[in-house]
Design a protein around this motif. Structure first.
Motif, PDB file in Angstrom:
ATOM      1  N   PRO A  77      81.256 -62.664 -17.958  1.00 43.37           N
ATOM      2  CA  PRO A  77      82.054 -63.858 -18.293  1.00 43.37           C
ATOM      3  C   PRO A  77      83.349 -63.573 -19.042  1.00 43.37           C
ATOM      4  CG  PRO A  77      79.734 -64.269 -18.719  1.00 43.37           C
ATOM      5  CD  PRO A  77      79.853 -62.813 -18.392  1.00 43.37           C
ATOM      6  N   VAL A  78      83.417 -62.511 -19.831  1.00 40.43           N
ATOM      7  CA  VAL A  78      84.604 -62.257 -20.634  1.00 40.43           C
ATOM      8  C   VAL A  78      85.828 -62.027 -19.762  1.00 40.43           C
ATOM      9  CG1 VAL A  78      84.347 -59.741 -20.788  1.00 40.43           C
ATOM     10  CG2 VAL A  78      85.464 -60.998 -22.651  1.00 40.43           C
ATOM     11  N   GLY A 288      75.865 -65.085 -23.212  1.00 38.81           N
ATOM     12  CA  GLY A 288      75.694 -63.739 -23.750  1.00 38.81           C
ATOM     13  C   GLY A 288      76.881 -63.300 -24.582  1.00 38.81           C
ATOM     14  N   LEU A 289      76.781 -62.117 -25.142  1.00 41.70           N
ATOM     15  CA  LEU A 289      77.796 -61.591 -26.053  1.00 41.70           C
ATOM     16  C   LEU A 289      79.102 -61.326 -25.322  1.00 41.70           C
ATOM     17  CD1 LEU A 289      78.405 -60.590 -28.933  1.00 41.70           C
ATOM     18  CD2 LEU A 289      77.686 -58.303 -28.175  1.00 41.70           C
ATOM     19  N   LEU A 290      80.209 -61.797 -25.904  1.00 42.03           N
ATOM     20  CA  LEU A 290      81.536 -61.589 -25.337  1.00 42.03           C
ATOM     21  C   LEU A 290      82.294 -60.581 -26.189  1.00 42.03           C
ATOM     22  CD1 LEU A 290      82.580 -65.276 -24.541  1.00 42.03           C
ATOM     23  CD2 LEU A 290      81.562 -63.607 -22.999  1.00 42.03           C
ATOM     24  N   PRO A 291      82.783 -59.483 -25.614  1.00 41.09           N
ATOM     25  CA  PRO A 291      83.548 -58.490 -26.386  1.00 41.09           C
ATOM     26  C   PRO A 291      84.824 -59.100 -26.951  1.00 41.09           C
ATOM     27  CG  PRO A 291      82.856 -57.588 -24.266  1.00 41.09           C
ATOM     28  CD  PRO A 291      82.574 -59.063 -24.222  1.00 41.09           C
ATOM     29  N   LYS A 292      85.241 -58.603 -28.110  1.00 42.66           N
ATOM     30  CA  LYS A 292      86.469 -59.084 -28.743  1.00 42.66           C
ATOM     31  C   LYS A 292      87.679 -58.328 -28.207  1.00 42.66           C
ATOM     32  CE  LYS A 292      84.979 -60.680 -33.325  1.00 42.66           C
ATOM     33  NZ  LYS A 292      85.153 -60.451 -34.776  1.00 42.66           N
ATOM     34  N   LEU A 391      93.883 -67.008 -26.376  1.00 43.96           N
ATOM     35  CA  LEU A 391      93.973 -65.744 -27.113  1.00 43.96           C
ATOM     36  C   LEU A 391      93.152 -65.800 -28.401  1.00 43.96           C
ATOM     37  CD1 LEU A 391      95.332 -62.953 -27.119  1.00 43.96           C
ATOM     38  CD2 LEU A 391      97.207 -63.973 -28.437  1.00 43.96           C
ATOM     39  N   LEU A 392      93.190 -66.931 -29.089  1.00 46.32           N
ATOM     40  CA  LEU A 392      92.358 -67.088 -30.296  1.00 46.32           C
ATOM     41  C   LEU A 392      90.874 -67.010 -29.950  1.00 46.32           C
ATOM     42  CD1 LEU A 392      94.288 -69.982 -32.105  1.00 46.32           C
ATOM     43  CD2 LEU A 392      94.328 -67.529 -32.647  1.00 46.32           C
ATOM     44  N   VAL A 393      90.504 -67.584 -28.810  1.00 45.64           N
ATOM     45  CA  VAL A 393      89.101 -67.513 -28.379  1.00 45.64           C
ATOM     46  C   VAL A 393      88.711 -66.067 -28.110  1.00 45.64           C
ATOM     47  CG1 VAL A 393      87.486 -68.159 -26.551  1.00 45.64           C
ATOM     48  CG2 VAL A 393      89.092 -69.853 -27.449  1.00 45.64           C
ATOM     49  N   ILE A 394      89.598 -65.318 -27.460  1.00 45.77           N
ATOM     50  CA  ILE A 394      89.290 -63.925 -27.126  1.00 45.77           C
ATOM     51  C   ILE A 394      89.068 -63.098 -28.389  1.00 45.77           C
ATOM     52  CG2 ILE A 394      90.267 -61.819 -26.127  1.00 45.77           C
ATOM     53  CD1 ILE A 394      91.637 -63.563 -24.036  1.00 45.77           C
ATOM     54  N   TYR A 395      89.854 -63.351 -29.429  1.00 41.25           N
ATOM     55  CA  TYR A 395      89.775 -62.510 -30.623  1.00 41.25           C
ATOM     56  C   TYR A 395      88.805 -63.039 -31.690  1.00 41.25           C
ATOM     57  CZ  TYR A 395      93.405 -59.115 -29.535  1.00 41.25           C
ATOM     58  OH  TYR A 395      94.115 -58.078 -28.983  1.00 41.25           O
ATOM     59  N   PHE A 396      88.659 -64.358 -31.786  1.00 40.15           N
ATOM     60  CA  PHE A 396      87.905 -64.889 -32.925  1.00 40.15           C
ATOM     61  C   PHE A 396      86.723 -65.772 -32.536  1.00 40.15           C
ATOM     62  CE2 PHE A 396      92.373 -64.382 -34.265  1.00 40.15           C
ATOM     63  CZ  PHE A 396      92.202 -63.388 -35.229  1.00 40.15           C
ATOM     64  N   ILE A 397      86.866 -66.615 -31.507  1.00 34.83           N
ATOM     65  CA  ILE A 397      85.847 -67.626 -31.216  1.00 34.83           C
ATOM     66  C   ILE A 397      84.844 -67.142 -30.187  1.00 34.83           C
ATOM     67  CG2 ILE A 397      85.506 -70.051 -30.558  1.00 34.83           C
ATOM     68  CD1 ILE A 397      88.374 -70.589 -31.338  1.00 34.83           C
ATOM     69  N   GLY A 398      85.178 -66.090 -29.437  1.00 30.83           N
ATOM     70  CA  GLY A 398      84.313 -65.601 -28.372  1.00 30.83           C
ATOM     71  C   GLY A 398      82.874 -65.353 -28.774  1.00 30.83           C
ATOM     72  N   PRO A 399      82.629 -64.682 -29.897  1.00 27.09           N
ATOM     73  CA  PRO A 399      81.228 -64.413 -30.277  1.00 27.09           C
ATOM     74  C   PRO A 399      80.387 -65.673 -30.461  1.00 27.09           C
ATOM     75  CG  PRO A 399      82.724 -63.014 -31.520  1.00 27.09           C
ATOM     76  CD  PRO A 399      83.585 -63.989 -30.773  1.00 27.09           C
ATOM     77  N   PHE A 400      81.012 -66.812 -30.808  1.00 23.59           N
ATOM     78  CA  PHE A 400      80.241 -68.040 -31.007  1.00 23.59           C
ATOM     79  C   PHE A 400      79.828 -68.693 -29.687  1.00 23.59           C
ATOM     80  CE2 PHE A 400      82.915 -67.529 -34.773  1.00 23.59           C
ATOM     81  CZ  PHE A 400      81.970 -67.608 -35.782  1.00 23.59           C
ATOM     82  N   LEU A 401      80.405 -68.210 -28.555  1.00 20.56           N
ATOM     83  CA  LEU A 401      80.059 -68.772 -27.254  1.00 20.56           C
ATOM     84  C   LEU A 401      78.869 -68.081 -26.607  1.00 20.56           C
ATOM     85  CD1 LEU A 401      83.661 -69.173 -25.751  1.00 20.56           C
ATOM     86  CD2 LEU A 401      82.224 -70.960 -26.738  1.00 20.56           C
ATOM     87  N   CYS A 402      78.318 -67.104 -27.281  1.00 16.06           N
ATOM     88  CA  CYS A 402      77.230 -66.351 -26.655  1.00 16.06           C
ATOM     89  C   CYS A 402      75.992 -67.218 -26.441  1.00 16.06           C
ATOM     90  CB  CYS A 402      76.875 -65.133 -27.496  1.00 16.06           C
ATOM     91  SG  CYS A 402      76.221 -65.524 -29.136  1.00 16.06           S
ATOM     92  N   TRP A 403      75.857 -68.339 -27.187  1.00 11.40           N
ATOM     93  CA  TRP A 403      74.678 -69.201 -27.048  1.00 11.40           C
ATOM     94  C   TRP A 403      74.912 -70.361 -26.080  1.00 11.40           C
ATOM     95  CZ3 TRP A 403      70.156 -67.696 -28.847  1.00 11.40           C
ATOM     96  CH2 TRP A 403      70.130 -66.748 -29.863  1.00 11.40           C
ATOM     97  N   LEU A 404      76.062 -70.383 -25.449  1.00 12.85           N
ATOM     98  CA  LEU A 404      76.356 -71.474 -24.513  1.00 12.85           C
ATOM     99  C   LEU A 404      75.443 -71.379 -23.294  1.00 12.85           C
ATOM    100  CD1 LEU A 404      78.135 -73.849 -23.575  1.00 12.85           C
ATOM    101  CD2 LEU A 404      79.712 -72.161 -22.605  1.00 12.85           C
TER     102      LEU A 404
END
Length: 655
Positions: A77-78, A288-292, A391-404
């Motif tokens: 997904p990333v 799942g986990l999204l790389p930063k 870009l903010l999602v890629i660097y900061f918010i991405g990890p919080f989407l792992c439970w989506l």
């Protein structure tokens, strides 16, 4: 000798280059970099606020659809987030559609998935899931994105090659029914691909002819494996999304900003999934986990390009088709113009450059473009603002989407396709306007859902061309022009017999090999009918107008035939805008054949090239044969008739 030729070529080339001035260079840059045209004219006071609101709303769609379309493309997904960030940046520089949103797209994702699944199938044993790549992902995932990036690269290269060949104008082959039915069929495929996530089922990748029907057969056979929690979550998400979006649309004029239901749904479902631990307790699949961060650029694997030629061409043609029609709609609605060839370049660059940054194939996205339409965006600044959020999602918010939950993501995608699915309503207008377009729509849709979007598009184009050629060969090529007030006034002093001896026939379409034979048959048939009426009229006048040849002794009068009158056909050729050798030959043959039958043919409205072609094919080059207009021909006949009447009067007097 060869050296002198080379020197002359070098000197002529240098002269052309040296003649190019700064204004020419500036004009070239403005044509190839449209941002230089619109950015200096950007009004911060009038446009920044609506562009900011539209950009914020768009960013939600870019993130959610980017994640979903990456999964649809059979990659992590990333990579969908990268595909939602880089292409809009590049298109803002090179593209002309002010309200066109580029990025991950459902149809191109499905095309890419076929190459990924074929070349890197799951559990093939050729790759290791334990070794980690540069993004912290497994080697298996990196090989899959390598295939998808290669498809992206090849599709972009093909689009740039089409740009170099100046083939952007080939969009005239794409009729509205073909594009409408193809996108509707592709949307049906996308919905089908999301059913497994809506039901929470594990199923193998199914493709090929009739693959969509095989997917539903598999689902029906294994429906007992569906996850109850995923089904309930999907139903709730679908109902909420549809209701809120309908309310947003209905009360659009009363609210300042639409309710961002997609963002709200992502947050709520992620929180519920996290606190209840739905992944382990209820077997609900999550993102799942999204790389930063953004990866270091890397070239796609070039060694597999020969294996993905079909997918590359499909991405290039289908992606550009959808993008250019969205650009056309944007330009039509907001009163500006787009250059088809420049759009080819822009689409090519938005695929080639991001392919080095692990991006999946992209194109213009209808649902996201509609977000800009509905929220009053003014320019590409809205897309640039959405890129900042991504870009903010890629660097900061991405990890919080792992439970989506994937089922919630699939629900968002299905509802977003509503605009493409409701194109079934187009069938009504095609039926009322032109039933041939209705047939084209149905047939193209059937081919699309039975095979794929690229096959449906190719079939639709060829089928519409074939039907167009058939209709052209059977269409009415000419019609009889009735005497109007202008002609009657000009010929006021003539007797009514003149109107019986002159007929005007107008040619209303180009003359090609496709319709030349029908044109010949139609004209000869019309001439026979007109000549027959003229002969019957002469016979009637002859019987009703006896001439006395006896003396005053009361001998019975003897009927004598009147002088035979010539029949004149004025052929208005102003409608022959183009022609070929067959058409010119047929027209020449008709004129000579009618002349042999005693009919005078006058050609009016012929351009210079048509006159030369007719003369070359054997038509006499008399000035009386070719006239500028119908009025000129009638005036010439008027003069000839007046002179003939004067001579007859003189002869009668002398006798």
């Amino acid at each position: 000798m060869h050296r002198s030729k080379r020197q002359r070529w070098v000197s002529s080339t240098w002269e052309r280059v040296s003649s190019i001035g700064l204004p020419d260079v500036a004009l070239w840059f403005r044509r190839r970099l449209p941002i230089l045209e619109w950015a200096p004219k950007y009004s911060v006071r009038e446009s920044l606020l609506p562009d900011t609101v539209s950009g914020l709303m768009l960013s939600v769609q870019q993130v959610t659809q980017g994640l979903a379309f990456a999964v649809m493309s059979s990659v992590h997904p990333v990579f969908g987030l990268y595909g939602s960030f880089f292409p809009p940046l590049i298109y803002a520089v090179f593209g002309m559609g002010r309200h066109l949103v580029t990025g991950t797209f459902a149809i191109t994702s499905l095309i890419s998935a076929s190459a990924v699944e074929r070349l890197v199938p799951p559990y093939s044993g050729n790759v290791s899931n334990s070794s980690l790549g540069p993004l912290g992902l497994s080697e298996f995932e990196m090989q899959r994105i390598g295939v998808a990036a290669a498809v992206t690269f090849l599709g972009g290269i093909i689009q740039i090659c089409l740009f170099v060949c100046n083939l952007g104008c080939a969009t005239f082959l794409l009729s509205e029914p073909v594009v409408s039915s193809m996108t509707t069929g592709a949307a049906t495929h996308v919905v089908t691909s999301q059913v497994k996530y809506l039901l929470g089922m594990k199923m193998p990748y199914i493709s090929g002819p009739l693959g969509m029907f095989n997917i539903y057969i598999y689902i029906l056979k294994n429906i007992t494996t569906a996850t109850v929690a995923a089904v309930i979550t999907s139903v709730i998400c679908l109902v909420v999304l549809v209701l809120v979006k309908e309310l947003n649309q209905r009360y659009k004029s009363r609210i300042k900003m639409e309710i961002p239901i997609d963002l709200i749904l992502i947050i709520l479902t992620s929180l519920v999934c996290y606190f209840i631990n739905m992944e382990h307790n209820y077997n609900v699949e999550v993102v799942g986990l999204l790389p930063k961060g953004i990866p270091i650029p890397q070239a796609p694997p070039m060694g597999i390009l020969s294996d993905i030629v079909v997918e590359g061409f499909s991405v290039a043609l289908v992606g550009y088709t959808v993008s250019i029609f969205l650009a056309y709609n944007s330009a039509k609605k907001f009163k500006y113009s787009v250059d088809e060839n420049q759009e080819l370049l822009a689409n090519g660059l938005t695929n080639v450059i991001p392919s080095f940054l692990f991006c999946i194939p992209n194109a213009g996205a209808p649902a996201r473009s509609f977000v800009l339409f509905s929220n009053g965006a003014k320019s590409q600044v809205a897309s640039l603002i959405s890129c900042v959020i991504v870009l903010l999602v890629i660097y900061f918010i991405g990890p919080f989407l792992c439970w989506l939950p994937m089922c919630a993501l699939a629900s968002i995608i299905v509802v977003a396709l509503k605009g493409m699915l409701i194109q079934f309503n187009d069938l009504k207008k095609y039926w009322n306007v032109d039933k041939v377009d209705w047939v084209i729509w149905i047939c193209t849709y059937v081919f699309t859902i039975c095979f794929a979007a690229n096959i449906g598009l190719l079939f639709g184009v060829l089928f519409s061309i074939a039907l167009g050629m058939l209709r052209l060969s059977r269409a009415k090529t000419l019609h009889l022009v009735h005497w109007d007030a202008e002609y009657n006034k000009m010929l006021e002093g003539l007797n009514s017999g003149f109107f019986q001896t002159v007929k005007i026939v107008s040619v209303g379409m180009p003359l090609f090999f496709l319709n030349a034979k029908k044109f010949q048959a139609d004209l000869l048939k019309m001439n026979d009918k007109l000549t027959g009426n003229f002969v019957r009229k002469q016979k009637t006048d002859l019987l009703l107008s006896p001439v006395s040849n006896g003396d005053s002794n009361g001998e019975a009068p003897i009927l004598q035939p009147q002088r035979s009158q010539s029949y004149t056909l004025i052929l208005d050729c102003s409608g022959i805008t183009c022609y070929d050798y067959t058409g010119v030959t047929i027209l020449t043959q008709i004129c000579l054949e009618l002349k042999g039958q005693g009919t005078t043919v006058l050609l009016t409205g012929c351009n210079d090239s048509l006159v030369k072609a007719l003369q070359y094919c054997g038509l006499e080059s008399k000035s009386q044969t070719f006239l500028d207009s119908v009025n000129s021909a009638l005036s010439s006949l008027h003069v000839q008739t007046s002179q003939t009447s004067t001579l007859e009067a003189i002869n009668t007097t002398s006798v």
